[in-house]
Design a protein around this motif. Structure first.
Motif, PDB file in Angstrom:
ATOM      1  N   UNK A  76       0.815  -1.211   0.000  1.00  0.00           N
ATOM      2  CA  UNK A  76       0.000   0.000   0.000  1.00  0.00           C
ATOM      3  C   UNK A  76       0.846   1.257   0.000  1.00  0.00           C
ATOM      4  N   UNK A  77       1.947   1.242   0.739  1.00  0.00           N
ATOM      5  CA  UNK A  77       2.851   2.393   0.773  1.00  0.00           C
ATOM      6  C   UNK A  77       3.473   2.636  -0.597  1.00  0.00           C
ATOM      7  N   UNK A  78       3.980   1.584  -1.210  1.00  0.00           N
ATOM      8  CA  UNK A  78       4.639   1.717  -2.516  1.00  0.00           C
ATOM      9  C   UNK A  78       3.666   2.239  -3.567  1.00  0.00           C
ATOM     10  N   UNK A  79       2.475   1.644  -3.624  1.00  0.00           N
ATOM     11  CA  UNK A  79       1.493   2.050  -4.641  1.00  0.00           C
ATOM     12  C   UNK A  79       0.972   3.461  -4.390  1.00  0.00           C
ATOM     13  N   UNK A  80       0.753   3.818  -3.128  1.00  0.00           N
ATOM     14  CA  UNK A  80       0.241   5.158  -2.823  1.00  0.00           C
ATOM     15  C   UNK A  80       1.253   6.228  -3.229  1.00  0.00           C
ATOM     16  N   UNK A  81       2.524   6.005  -2.913  1.00  0.00           N
ATOM     17  CA  UNK A  81       3.563   6.966  -3.294  1.00  0.00           C
ATOM     18  C   UNK A  81       3.695   7.021  -4.814  1.00  0.00           C
ATOM     19  N   UNK A  85       3.027  10.344  -7.162  1.00  0.00           N
ATOM     20  CA  UNK A  85       4.047  10.906  -8.057  1.00  0.00           C
ATOM     21  C   UNK A  85       3.516  10.999  -9.482  1.00  0.00           C
ATOM     22  N   UNK A  86       2.807   9.957  -9.931  1.00  0.00           N
ATOM     23  CA  UNK A  86       2.241   9.969 -11.290  1.00  0.00           C
ATOM     24  C   UNK A  86       1.235  11.109 -11.438  1.00  0.00           C
ATOM     25  N   UNK A  87       0.350  11.275 -10.454  1.00  0.00           N
ATOM     26  CA  UNK A  87      -0.640  12.346 -10.518  1.00  0.00           C
ATOM     27  C   UNK A  87       0.018  13.720 -10.520  1.00  0.00           C
ATOM     28  N   UNK A  88       1.094  13.874  -9.763  1.00  0.00           N
ATOM     29  CA  UNK A  88       1.768  15.174  -9.698  1.00  0.00           C
ATOM     30  C   UNK A  88       2.468  15.526 -10.998  1.00  0.00           C
ATOM     31  N   UNK A  89       2.752  14.508 -11.819  1.00  0.00           N
ATOM     32  CA  UNK A  89       3.465  14.748 -13.072  1.00  0.00           C
ATOM     33  C   UNK A  89       2.525  14.962 -14.261  1.00  0.00           C
ATOM     34  N   UNK A 169      -2.903  11.835   0.323  1.00  0.00           N
ATOM     35  CA  UNK A 169      -2.078  12.375   1.415  1.00  0.00           C
ATOM     36  C   UNK A 169      -0.672  12.677   0.911  1.00  0.00           C
ATOM     37  N   UNK A 170      -0.104  11.746   0.166  1.00  0.00           N
ATOM     38  CA  UNK A 170       1.245  11.958  -0.366  1.00  0.00           C
ATOM     39  C   UNK A 170       1.245  13.014  -1.468  1.00  0.00           C
ATOM     40  N   UNK A 171       0.172  13.087  -2.233  1.00  0.00           N
ATOM     41  CA  UNK A 171       0.080  14.109  -3.281  1.00  0.00           C
ATOM     42  C   UNK A 171       0.090  15.510  -2.670  1.00  0.00           C
TER      43      UNK A 171
END
Length: 293
Positions: A76-81, A85-89, A169-171
């Motif tokens: 879950x951590x790997x996929x969420x991050x 990152x993909x959404x931010x790009x 949250x990460x975004x």
């Protein structure tokens, strides 16, 4: 500003701790009220805890709870991050909002709805998977009677429902990173991957560490709806879907022993507390700034 939150924690988190004494009593209802029931109930010591550890299912439910939660935390951590990152790009921010909303939506669905959603795919006679398989000459599968596939199904359903929320949250953290860092990296000729590896991920490490520590604190708690509603409480799947929470629920429904369920909750909280303290101590050894306390 702090007062409302303090009052909430006082009444709903700290005062209820007095009820932990039920874990050491054979709770019986009294007409004089709840507190009278606690006082008048017979003291049985650690008898309620034996329910979890003296049965043949103790190893299975502990193993399932730990392994599933470990996979949920790591994957879950790997996929969420990664999704953040993909959404931010994504350059088109309106399109990014659509993607973000689509991934966020499953989080708001109850496990009852998700359970029926999964059933519409895996039903033996009307499920989409078996119907598509029949078109290619594949024999239908009794999904709810075959434990082989369910560890993967449980993990996929959980990730589908939760990763979108966690990625937001990460975004938000990525959006707060100083843009001048990326501009300086671009001037130095850093590629997009180098910017992610040397700027984005290091800046996310404190948040990743804190959320992981909090998740470790609940590693002995399983999502009841996921393990009860999605497999539809199928007895043949208990070997891979039975966890501490579902086991206690079934025991409480059968015996009505409130003391037993309280003992299970105390056990889960105590182990989670120890794990958080230990994990935080290990993190402090490497980087004090990333630790919870």
């Amino acid at each position: 500003m702090v007062l409302p939150g303090t009052i909430w924690f006082l009444f709903f988190s700290y005062l209820p701790m007095a009820g932990m004494v039920i874990a050491f009593k054979q709770y019986r209802y009294s007409r004089d009220g709840f507190w009278a029931s606690i006082v008048e109930s017979k003291w049985v010591g650690l008898q309620n805890f034996k329910f979890l550890f003296s049965t043949n299912d103790a190893y299975i439910i502990t193993r399932n709870t730990l392994l599933y939660n470990s996979v949920f935390i790591i994957v879950g951590l790997v996929l969420a991050v990664l999704l953040a990152i993909v959404l931010s790009e994504i350059v088109n921010k309106r399109l990014a909002k659509i993607y973000q909303t689509g991934m966020f939506l499953p989080y708001f669905l109850s496990w009852v709805i998700v359970g029926y959603f999964v059933f519409s795919f895996l039903s033996f006679d009307k499920g989409l998977v078996n119907k598509v398989g029949a078109m290619f000459g594949v024999d239908p599968t009794q999904w709810y009677n075959n434990p082989t596939y369910w560890p993967l199904i449980i993990i996929l359903v959980f990730l589908w429902k939760s990763v979108g929320y966690n990625s937001v949250v990460y975004l938000a953290a990525i959006m707060g990173i100083d843009k001048s860092l990326y501009e300086a990296a671009m001037i130095d000729g850093a590629s997009k991957w180098q910017q992610i590896r040397n700027i984005t991920i290091p800046m996310l490490k404190p948040l990743m560490t804190i959320l992981t520590l909090l998740a470790i604190g609940r590693i002995f708690y399983a999502d009841f709806g996921l393990f009860y509603q999605v497999p539809r409480d199928s007895g043949t799947l208990y070997s891979v879907t039975n966890v501490i929470d579902t086991y206690v629920y079934r025991g409480l429904k059968t015996t009505g022993e409130i003391g037993m369920s309280t003992a299970a909750g105390l056990y889960q909280s105590l182990v989670g507390f120890i794990l958080v303290i230990t994990s935080n101590y290990i993190v402090r050894k490497f980087n004090k700034e990333n630790a919870l306390f």
